[in-house]
Every structure is written in structure tokens, then in C-alpha cells.
Design a protein around this motif. Structure first.
Motif, PDB file in Angstrom:
ATOM      1  N   LYS A 180      -3.421  -6.165   8.694  1.00  0.00           N
ATOM      2  CA  LYS A 180      -3.864  -5.211   7.674  1.00  0.00           C
ATOM      3  C   LYS A 180      -4.619  -5.909   6.556  1.00  0.00           C
ATOM      4  CE  LYS A 180      -0.547  -1.446   8.164  1.00  0.00           C
ATOM      5  NZ  LYS A 180       0.581  -0.730   7.559  1.00  0.00           N
ATOM      6  N   SER A 181      -4.046  -6.985   6.071  1.00  0.00           N
ATOM      7  CA  SER A 181      -4.653  -7.712   4.960  1.00  0.00           C
ATOM      8  C   SER A 181      -6.015  -8.282   5.345  1.00  0.00           C
ATOM      9  CB  SER A 181      -3.718  -8.824   4.501  1.00  0.00           C
ATOM     10  OG  SER A 181      -4.317  -9.559   3.475  1.00  0.00           O
ATOM     11  N   LYS A 224      -8.816  -5.579   6.084  1.00  0.00           N
ATOM     12  CA  LYS A 224      -9.363  -5.004   4.848  1.00  0.00           C
ATOM     13  C   LYS A 224     -10.393  -5.970   4.232  1.00  0.00           C
ATOM     14  CE  LYS A 224      -6.963  -5.405   1.274  1.00  0.00           C
ATOM     15  NZ  LYS A 224      -6.039  -5.548   0.202  1.00  0.00           N
ATOM     16  N   ASP A 225     -10.003  -7.227   4.101  1.00  0.00           N
ATOM     17  CA  ASP A 225     -10.906  -8.205   3.499  1.00  0.00           C
ATOM     18  C   ASP A 225     -12.075  -8.557   4.411  1.00  0.00           C
ATOM     19  OD1 ASP A 225     -10.035  -8.859   0.813  1.00  0.00           O
ATOM     20  OD2 ASP A 225      -8.211  -9.624   1.738  1.00  0.00           O
ATOM     21  N   LYS A 279     -14.876  -6.047   3.903  1.00  0.00           N
ATOM     22  CA  LYS A 279     -15.587  -6.322   2.647  1.00  0.00           C
ATOM     23  C   LYS A 279     -16.451  -7.568   2.804  1.00  0.00           C
ATOM     24  CE  LYS A 279     -11.953  -4.547  -0.385  1.00  0.00           C
ATOM     25  NZ  LYS A 279     -10.925  -4.958  -1.356  1.00  0.00           N
ATOM     26  N   SER A 323     -13.241 -12.107  -0.965  1.00  0.00           N
ATOM     27  CA  SER A 323     -12.710 -11.739   0.354  1.00  0.00           C
ATOM     28  C   SER A 323     -12.480 -12.986   1.205  1.00  0.00           C
ATOM     29  CB  SER A 323     -13.678 -10.791   1.065  1.00  0.00           C
ATOM     30  OG  SER A 323     -13.825  -9.604   0.340  1.00  0.00           O
TER      31      SER A 323
END
Length: 139
Positions: free
Chosen positions: A90-91, A94-95, A98, A111
Motif C-alpha cells: 500500500k505504502s 501510493k508513492d 506519485k 516519493s
């Protein structure tokens, strides 16, 4: 037709089986290590370089290395707690979005630093798992 084995052969077969399973686990974890190192090293520049030094970096190639880590973590998931896999994925997802999509160098660097931190943490966990497997294979 079943052969009757002399006393102790069944125990020895089980011991050999356990050793083979342990060896396989160690091999899989060891296979993951160079991929993690390559990804972590690729993200180093986003942690330490100045904005000007990022001119000409290939974010797409760096992102491919990160995606490879995600894929391998999923593939070798039996070696890690499900919470670790979920949190990491998840982490980083997300990054990673970006990181790839942004034209803003500040967002790219932030990011990249976040991804680097997550990979470094996963590397530490992998090193512990490898050490644990090596200790278990000796006993």
C-alpha cells in the motif's frame, strides 16, 4: 506394495525432508536479496542528490525495479507476515504512482525517499529472515 524400512529410516527421511524445505526457503529469500539491493540503490539518488543532479534520471527504469520488488514480495509472501506485505504494498504503490506521474522534482524526491525507506525496512526484515533460516538449517 510397501517396503518395511529398518528402524530409524523414517525419522531420517523426515529429517532430510525438513532440511530440503529449509534449504528451499533460504534459497528463495536469498534470491530476493539482490533485487532489493538493486531497488534500494536505484532510489538512493532521490535521497541524497540535489534537484539539479536529478536531471536525466530514468524514473521509469527505477520504477520497474520497485515493481519487481513488489512482485517478488508477493511471490515469496509465505516468508513474511501478511500485514508486512499489505503495509509495504500500500505504502509503496501510493508513492510509486506519485513518483512516476509527477513532473515536480520535489514530489519525485519525496516519493523516492519514502520508497527508499520502505525498501530499506524490508531489506532489514529480509536480513533477519535469512539469518533465522540459516540458524534453523544448522540446528
Amino acid at each position: 506394495m510397501f517396503a518395511i524400512l529398518p528402524w530409524g529410516y523414517s525419522d531420517k527421511s523426515e529429517e532430510i525432508r525438513e532440511e530440503l524445505i529449509s534449504f528451499r526457503k533460504t534459497s528463495e529469500l536469498a534470491e530476493f536479496k539482490p533485487t532489493l539491493i538493486a531497488a534500494r540503490d536505484a532510489m538512493d539518488k532521490y535521497c541524497t542528490s540535489s534537484v539539479e543532479a536529478l536531471a536525466g534520471v530514468n524514473k521509469t527504469e527505477d520504477a520497474k525495479l520497485i515493481q519487481k520488488v513488489i512482485n517478488m514480495l508477493s511471490e515469496f509472501g509465505e516468508h513474511f507476515q501478511q500485514e508486512t506485505i499489505t503495509t509495504f504494498s500500500k505504502s509503496v504503490d501510493k508513492d510509486l504512482q506519485k513518483f512516476v506521474d509527477s513532473d515536480d522534482i520535489a514530489i519525485t524526491k519525496k516519493s523516492g525517499r519514502n520508497i527508499h525507506r520502505e525498501i530499506s525496512n524490508l531489506y532489514g526484515l529480509l536480513a533477519e529472515k535469512l539469518k533465522e533460516q540459516q540458524i534453523n538449517s544448522v540446528t
